[in-house]
Design an enzyme around this catalytic site. Structure first.
Site, PDB file in Angstrom:
ATOM      1  N   ARG A  40       0.858  -1.282   0.044  1.00  0.00           N
ATOM      2  CA  ARG A  40       0.050  -0.044  -0.079  1.00  0.00           C
ATOM      3  C   ARG A  40       0.785   1.276   0.125  1.00  0.00           C
ATOM      4  O   ARG A  40       0.317   2.361  -0.371  1.00  0.00           O
ATOM      5  CB  ARG A  40      -0.963  -0.070   1.231  1.00  0.00           C
ATOM      6  CG  ARG A  40      -1.909  -0.803   0.926  1.00  0.00           C
ATOM      7  CD  ARG A  40      -3.087  -1.016   2.142  1.00  0.00           C
ATOM      8  NE  ARG A  40      -2.679  -1.732   3.147  1.00  0.00           N
ATOM      9  CZ  ARG A  40      -3.141  -1.917   4.435  1.00  0.00           C
ATOM     10  NH1 ARG A  40      -4.126  -0.961   4.864  1.00  0.00           N
ATOM     11  NH2 ARG A  40      -2.489  -2.761   5.314  1.00  0.00           N
ATOM     12  N   ASN A  52       0.877   1.950   7.167  1.00  0.00           N
ATOM     13  CA  ASN A  52       0.755   1.100   6.052  1.00  0.00           C
ATOM     14  C   ASN A  52       0.662   1.713   4.574  1.00  0.00           C
ATOM     15  O   ASN A  52       1.042   1.196   3.674  1.00  0.00           O
ATOM     16  CB  ASN A  52      -0.599   0.123   6.154  1.00  0.00           C
ATOM     17  CG  ASN A  52      -0.601  -0.807   7.267  1.00  0.00           C
ATOM     18  OD1 ASN A  52       0.242  -1.537   7.271  1.00  0.00           O
ATOM     19  ND2 ASN A  52      -1.625  -0.577   8.135  1.00  0.00           N
ATOM     20  N   LYS A  61      31.273  26.763   1.973  1.00  0.00           N
ATOM     21  CA  LYS A  61      31.779  25.394   1.906  1.00  0.00           C
ATOM     22  C   LYS A  61      32.900  24.980   2.150  1.00  0.00           C
ATOM     23  O   LYS A  61      33.731  25.806   1.719  1.00  0.00           O
ATOM     24  CB  LYS A  61      31.405  24.952   0.213  1.00  0.00           C
ATOM     25  CG  LYS A  61      31.543  23.346   0.130  1.00  0.00           C
ATOM     26  CD  LYS A  61      32.098  23.059  -1.270  1.00  0.00           C
ATOM     27  CE  LYS A  61      33.462  23.189  -1.188  1.00  0.00           C
ATOM     28  NZ  LYS A  61      34.456  22.652  -2.557  1.00  0.00           N
TER      29      LYS A  61
HETATM   30 MG    MG Z   1      -0.895  -5.368  10.065  1.00  0.00          MG
END
Ligand code: MG
Ligand code: UD1
Length: 494
Positions: A17, A234, A357
């Site tokens: 996902r 997720n 720099k």
């Molecule tokens: Mg799970």
């Protein structure tokens, strides 16, 4: 708790996902990967061993884990046949080295997890002398979680997964967070007894709970107070939500420790940044990586600092910095760009539209305006004129420029490296320094200025420019009794 602790982190799953070429557990919030946060929490328990189960994209996850923890054990799960199977693979990787004690199971995608929570859970498991303990939660929406089923006496009887649950069981709001603690001997005994005869055809680690209950062993459930700690990300929406929550927690922690944050909503502080008390953070500021800010420093607004070290009482305004060190009471910005290797001394200044720099700028030295300072060393108390370019690159190689102490260089200079300007030396405006300037000398380059009188009137006759020039001539004649002639003031000065 005194017994030996082993931790198994499950991170073999696909994370489809996320829709990403990067494995789920490697997605970052708060300056660390998700699994980096989990391993950080685990580390604080000082476990005897940590096994990470890798599978999906293990060529990326494995090296990342060993980089974070050199003694990490990796267990490879080629096919993801379920959490029970994953733990079996981990136990096989441990082999004889798993002596006993407690085995904690955690997931690699719960970035808000804290060491103290794991510690309290492991202690409670130990105190209850349980064969298996569940870090449980009561949630409003239990969808997707394993439900904790209790017997008539209120004891934990089993965990039933969403897809296997009866309609009545689905109503249960007491859930398995996923974090489990096992007595090592029981885990070794039960892991081979877990089958895959269920709705998903997977080996469910959670079946160990039913096995313990059937064996007459103690099963305990301890509710996690802060449910977000066991929440996984997720997809990218959840990742951003957990990232924002993690940031709120970090910012709050620093405010509680004595840091003033004007606008917590636009302030982002990574997990590894360290701030002293009485630091002030103005809106729109990001303190990333291992940035360290000392007492009384004021950072922002609109500043990003990554892996920087800011000294006591320094002021950094509208600046982008990376791997730079700013000394005590120094001033930076507005609109400065500090690139890696910038070292600004105490009381020094890197001002507006200045890029630096690999540059050591001494105590009290100043580069106030519109300059590029690359591969340079500037001594204490030196002032670099506006619009100076340290030309460090000859098209093939980089070279260094050294400017001594208490030097004063003019505006719009170019220092063509390698070159050295001595202590107390100076340069005129517009100088291109190609050769070393000895201490105390004044360098000027380019010929003396030449003025061509009346140029506008003769070459641009009839234009506004010529008219203005002619008018200025009249004014000056009337005021000074002198025109713009060959003996004008410019000639006299040159
Ligand atoms: Mg799970
Ligand atoms: C699991 C639990 C469930 C719990 C929920 C909490 C089981 C059977 N179920 O369900 O009770 O409420 O977590 O989020 O344990 N993994 C592997 N190898 C595998 C399978 C999974 O390493 O073969 C890893 C995944 O990468 C993930 C973790 O284990 O980090 C959990 O797996 P997942 O498939 O998300 O389990 P859930 O169905 O959510």
């Amino acid at each position: 708790m005194t017994d030996q602790l082993t931790v198994i982190v499950l991170a073999a799953g696909g994370g489809t996902r996320m829709k990403s070429k990067t494995p789920k557990v490697l997605h970052r919030i708060g300056g660390r990967s998700m699994i980096g946060h989990v391993l950080g929490a685990v580390d604080s328990l000082e476990p005897a061993q940590v096994v990470t189960v890798v599978g999906h994209q293990r060529e990326l996850v494995g090296p990342h884990v060993t980089e974070l923890r050199h003694d990490a054990v990796l267990a490879v799960q080629d096919e993801q046949l379920g959490t029970g199977h994953a733990v079996r693979v981990a136990l096989e990787a441990l082999g004889e080295t798993l002596g006993g004690g407690t085995v904690l199971i955690a997931y690699g995608d719960t970035p808000l997890l804290e060491g103290a929570t794991l510690r309290a859970f492991a202690d409670a498991h130990h105190a209850a002398q349980a064969a298996v303990s569940i870090l449980s939660g009561i949630v409003a929406d239990p969808h997707g979680y394993g439900r904790i089923v209790r017997d008539a006496d209120g004891g934990v009887e089993a965990i039933v997964e969403e897809k296997d649950a009866t309609p009545e069981q689905r109503e249960i709001t007491e859930i398995n967070s996923g974090i489990l603690a096992f007595d090592a001997a029981f885990l070794l005994d039960c892991i081979g007894r877990i089958g895959n005869d269920n709705a998903k055809g997977e080996y469910y680690l959670t079946d160990a709970v039913g096995i313990a209950h059937a064996d007459g062993l103690t099963v305990a459930a301890h509710a996690v107070e802060d449910a977000l700690q066991t929440e996984g990300a997720n997809d990218r929406v959840q990742l951003a939500e957990l990232g924002a929550e993690l940031n709120r927690r970090i910012v709050t922690r620093w405010m509680e420790a004595g840091v003033t944050v004007l606008d917590p909503a636009t302030t982002w502080i990574d997990a590894d940044a360290v701030l002293a008390s009485d630091v002030t953070i103005l809106p729109g500021t990001q303190l990333l990586g291992a940035t360290v800010v000392a007492e009384d420093a004021v950072i922002g607004p609109d500043t990003t600092l990554e892996d920087c070290e800011i000294g006591e009482g320094a002021r950094v305004v509208r600046t982008h910095g990376q791997l730079a060190v700013v000394g005590p009471r120094a001033n930076v910005g507005p609109f400065a760009y500090l690139r890696p290797g910038t070292l600004l001394g105490a009381d020094g200044k890197i001002g507006t539209f200045v890029e630096t720099k690999n540059a050591q700028i001494g105590e009290g030295a100043k580069v106030p305006h519109l300059s590029y300072v690359g591969d340079a060393e500037i001594g204490e108390g030196t002032n670099i004129g506006a619009g100076t370019i340290f030309a460090n690159y000859d098209g093939a190689a980089k070279h260094r420029t050294k400017v001594g102490r208490f030097a004063k260089t003019g505006s719009n200079n170019t220092f063509v490296a390698p070159v050295e300007i001595g202590d107390g030396a100076g340069t005129g405006g517009g100088t291109v320094v190609r050769r070393d300037v000895p201490p105390g000398a004044l360098a000027v380059s380019g010929g003396p200025q030449r003025n061509l009188p009346g140029w506008a009137q003769s070459k641009r006759a009839g234009t506004a420019q010529a008219e203005a020039a002619a008018g200025a001539g009249r004014d000056e004649q009337s005021q000074n009794g002198r025109g713009l002639g060959a003996d004008g003031p410019e000639r006299a000065e040159s």
